[in-house]
Scaffold this active site. Sequence first.
Site, PDB file in Angstrom:
ATOM      1  N   HIS A  98       0.838  -1.203   0.000  1.00  0.00           N
ATOM      2  CA  HIS A  98       0.000   0.000   0.000  1.00  0.00           C
ATOM      3  C   HIS A  98       0.872   1.253   0.000  1.00  0.00           C
ATOM      4  O   HIS A  98       1.888   1.313   0.686  1.00  0.00           O
ATOM      5  CB  HIS A  98      -0.907  -0.020   1.239  1.00  0.00           C
ATOM      6  CG  HIS A  98      -1.994   1.003   1.211  1.00  0.00           C
ATOM      7  ND1 HIS A  98      -1.780   2.331   1.480  1.00  0.00           N
ATOM      8  CD2 HIS A  98      -3.326   0.880   0.939  1.00  0.00           C
ATOM      9  CE1 HIS A  98      -2.928   2.987   1.392  1.00  0.00           C
ATOM     10  NE2 HIS A  98      -3.876   2.133   1.062  1.00  0.00           N
ATOM     11  N   GLU A 114       0.547   4.182   1.336  1.00  0.00           N
ATOM     12  CA  GLU A 114       0.776   4.806   2.634  1.00  0.00           C
ATOM     13  C   GLU A 114       1.798   4.027   3.456  1.00  0.00           C
ATOM     14  O   GLU A 114       2.704   4.615   4.064  1.00  0.00           O
ATOM     15  CB  GLU A 114      -0.538   4.911   3.425  1.00  0.00           C
ATOM     16  CG  GLU A 114      -0.344   5.558   4.790  1.00  0.00           C
ATOM     17  CD  GLU A 114      -1.545   5.405   5.700  1.00  0.00           C
ATOM     18  OE1 GLU A 114      -1.329   5.243   6.921  1.00  0.00           O
ATOM     19  OE2 GLU A 114      -2.687   5.447   5.210  1.00  0.00           O
ATOM     20  N   THR A 151      -2.972   4.011   8.706  1.00  0.00           N
ATOM     21  CA  THR A 151      -4.063   4.707   9.392  1.00  0.00           C
ATOM     22  C   THR A 151      -5.441   4.142   9.102  1.00  0.00           C
ATOM     23  O   THR A 151      -6.394   4.440   9.827  1.00  0.00           O
ATOM     24  CB  THR A 151      -4.072   6.202   9.014  1.00  0.00           C
ATOM     25  OG1 THR A 151      -4.225   6.325   7.589  1.00  0.00           O
ATOM     26  CG2 THR A 151      -2.792   6.883   9.460  1.00  0.00           C
ATOM     27  N   CYS A 176      -6.206   6.933  12.427  1.00  0.00           N
ATOM     28  CA  CYS A 176      -6.692   8.313  12.336  1.00  0.00           C
ATOM     29  C   CYS A 176      -8.113   8.391  12.903  1.00  0.00           C
ATOM     30  O   CYS A 176      -8.867   7.412  12.917  1.00  0.00           O
ATOM     31  CB  CYS A 176      -6.638   8.814  10.899  1.00  0.00           C
ATOM     32  SG  CYS A 176      -8.001   8.322   9.845  1.00  0.00           S
ATOM     33  N   SER A 220      -8.265   0.712   1.363  1.00  0.00           N
ATOM     34  CA  SER A 220      -8.038  -0.041   2.600  1.00  0.00           C
ATOM     35  C   SER A 220      -9.106   0.249   3.647  1.00  0.00           C
ATOM     36  O   SER A 220      -9.622  -0.668   4.295  1.00  0.00           O
ATOM     37  CB  SER A 220      -6.651   0.289   3.158  1.00  0.00           C
ATOM     38  OG  SER A 220      -6.420  -0.380   4.368  1.00  0.00           O
ATOM     39  N   SER A 254     -13.020   7.819   0.938  1.00  0.00           N
ATOM     40  CA  SER A 254     -12.747   8.389  -0.383  1.00  0.00           C
ATOM     41  C   SER A 254     -13.986   8.434  -1.266  1.00  0.00           C
ATOM     42  O   SER A 254     -13.886   8.687  -2.464  1.00  0.00           O
ATOM     43  CB  SER A 254     -11.648   7.569  -1.082  1.00  0.00           C
ATOM     44  OG  SER A 254     -10.455   7.575  -0.344  1.00  0.00           O
TER      45      SER A 254
END
Length: 420
Positions: free
Chosen positions: A181, A183, A251, A289, A319, A382
């Site tokens: 991923h 991130e 996160t 987060c 994710s 998203s």
Amino acid sequence: MPASPEPPTYFRKGFGLKAEVQDELAADYEGYVVDLLRGGDYRLTVGDVTIKLAREFGFCYGVERAVEYAYQTRRKFPDRRIVLVGEIIHNPHVNARLEQMGVEILRRPAPTTPFDFSGIGAEDAVILPAFGVTIADFDALRTIGCVLVDTTCGSVLNVWKRVESYARGGFTALIHGKHYHEETRATASQVGKYPHGHYIIVRDMSEARLVCDFIEGKVDACAISSAFAHAVSHGFDPSRHLQRIGVANQTTMLARESLAIADEVAAAIERARGTEARSSDFRSFDTICSATQERQDAVRDLLDDDVDLMVVIGGFNSSNTMSLASLCADRVPTYHIESSAAIDPAARTIHHRPAGKLHSEADLENWLPAAAVCVGITAGASTPNNRIGDVVARILRTRGLSLPNVVEPPARSAQDHSTV
């Protein structure tokens, strides 16, 4: 006479054009149906179909900021070539809209292969995505001298700081995430700021337990090196680099699993070396987060409210959406879809990704019961509001029902099935 200072080329706070792009953002992403649901206490009944929407859903602040900055960049540099390093977020609709605006998306042949920046010049403007980029990618772009618009989410930056602090203190970062991923790759790269920094990435509790088995002497170093060949830092030596561990996470992972992994690793150190070792050789901070946590909490509340099934909306490569689908699938039939185009009202079918099956998609007939039904809906961070509204409209159409003033989305296309 002194030379004029060079104009800035790095921007993290946009260009002061928020007001100029707000109408365009609203037209592209806001939706009447979500407003209708909010006004009805997140519930809407039409005929014998009840729709319940989780109270936290869709675009989070970090996503809104990233998308807004991309729009500002297009407005600021109308005549420049604009390149986005990978996807801005994991939503095919949003990324396709940016491409329609003339933003080029730089893609990699495979998730773990490096980006090729050879085609980027100093005259270009480059947008860094909400996930961030690796240190190596950032340095390469700074060397080119192009304008950089950094939309990295603040929650991601907080994880970077934590991982950097582990490396500085001589702790290996054990990162709960997906090694491929964007991130997680960017986060893991932060240990490279220190020559002795190292990381290992665990996907889930089963992988974490393998690390714990090594800590307790139940498996040897070869087992770790084999299992995590693509998920450790260069030169990683389990015998040396699993002595002191600091836990962090991508996160968007399941918060409960991240916390459980931290507890498991701490307990393994204590069983192997005692309570003093647990205190001196283990660190952990919750770096999930707040938006991820709020959406997971909200969907748990919704599942307690007598829903018959769940529809989870978001990119198949998202994710945080996959985490939401996993939570729901533990309780009720769950359908993870990318957009309303996955629902065919005439055929009464749904195209979805079964929870927990990363590379599997399926078409299911008669997925919506013919009797009275309560459908729960949530959406990944998203997913824009108008896409949620489109899904509600198509669910109702499957039962021959409709909402006033709702513009129906077009028929499903090949693009809607992709994760571009």
